[in-house]
Design an enzyme around this catalytic site. Sequence first.
Site, short mmCIF file in Angstrom:
data_model
loop_
_atom_site.label_atom_id
_atom_site.label_comp_id
_atom_site.label_asym_id
_atom_site.label_seq_id
_atom_site.Cartn_x
_atom_site.Cartn_y
_atom_site.Cartn_z
N SER A 61 0.81 -1.21 -0.06
CA SER A 61 -0.06 -0.12 0.22
C SER A 61 0.98 1.23 -0.15
CB SER A 61 -0.97 -0.09 1.25
OG SER A 61 -2.10 -0.82 1.04
N LYS A 64 0.26 3.48 -3.06
CA LYS A 64 -1.05 4.11 -3.36
C LYS A 64 -0.80 5.60 -3.68
CE LYS A 64 -3.65 0.67 -1.13
NZ LYS A 64 -4.52 0.43 0.37
N TYR A 189 -3.31 -3.85 -10.43
CA TYR A 189 -3.17 -3.34 -9.06
C TYR A 189 -2.34 -4.33 -8.41
CZ TYR A 189 -4.82 -2.50 -4.16
OH TYR A 189 -4.59 -2.16 -3.09
N TYR A 241 -3.97 3.96 7.61
CA TYR A 241 -4.95 3.36 7.84
C TYR A 241 -6.19 3.76 8.82
CZ TYR A 241 -2.45 -0.20 5.21
OH TYR A 241 -1.81 -0.93 4.24
N VAL A 259 1.43 -3.37 4.33
CA VAL A 259 1.51 -4.66 5.00
C VAL A 259 2.58 -5.27 4.68
CG1 VAL A 259 -0.93 -4.86 5.13
CG2 VAL A 259 0.30 -6.07 3.17
#
Length: 305
Positions: A61, A64, A189, A241, A259
């Site tokens: 992530s 992103k 992705y 998060y 993660v």
Amino acid sequence: MEQILQKIIDDNRQYTEYGNVATYIPELRKASKNDLGICVVDMDNNIYEAGNCGKKFTIQSVSKPITLALALMDNGKDKVFSKVGMEPSGDPFNSIMKLETSKPSIPYNPMINAGAIMITSMIKGKNNADKLNRMMNFFKNLSGNENLSINEEVYMSEKLTGDRNRAMAYFLRSEGVLTENVEDVLDLYFKQCSIEVTVRDLARIGVNLAYQGVDMLTGKRLMDEEVSKIVKTFMVTCGMYDASGEYAISVGIPSKSGVGGGIMGTVPSKMGIGVFGPSLDEKGNSIAGIKVMESISEKLNLSIF
């Protein structure tokens, strides 16, 4: 500086025992729970490292904010934010719940999985191979690393087990929000999340964000200044998060976690920081990595607030 970083690593390595490596992506189970490393790159291109800084890991992530920047430059902010919201969700990164309860059914922000999938669908290209090539070149330019590549084992592991992401994407398709081919978007992705990096790569991306999107080595603008500001704002409000608010108070550095154990921090006009610690807390953040970020922020007075 390296003595400071080494002490920070030594003082916080104990916290790796209190978390666990990610298991929902089978390949990530192979990570060494006690690894912990940091790299700092400042505005004069000084590079300082300590701990397990040479270990490669998948970006997950942490990708992103980078794909968000590319999508914003491809489409403009009006189009992007007609498909993805700008607010923290308060839910886990892989939650589906608010997609159905919110009207219109758009993801709350680009830092949760549903939002990131939408962002990936907006990257321009003639086909998936062209989109992947553009994405990889953008990552390589920002990191200054021409050798970045995809970890094929992690990519296949994510593709074979990514049913929750698949569910989100098909729901978005059913609502008319996602208009591209779902399997093509998900394939891109999963590859995006499987890019293999080191803490130095993350620190280099972080320092270029700190420099408002200009490559500090070449002076070349890699992203628009407004785009870099938008990206850093999302890193503050949604980057960790559903622990982002607490992190903003305790660390105060625009950051994004993944993660795979990575954390990328960007201190405006000062430095980029890359941290790696695959032992995660219950929210999916590096448990010792957060402690490392708290320590460096306090030691060097880096909070932006």
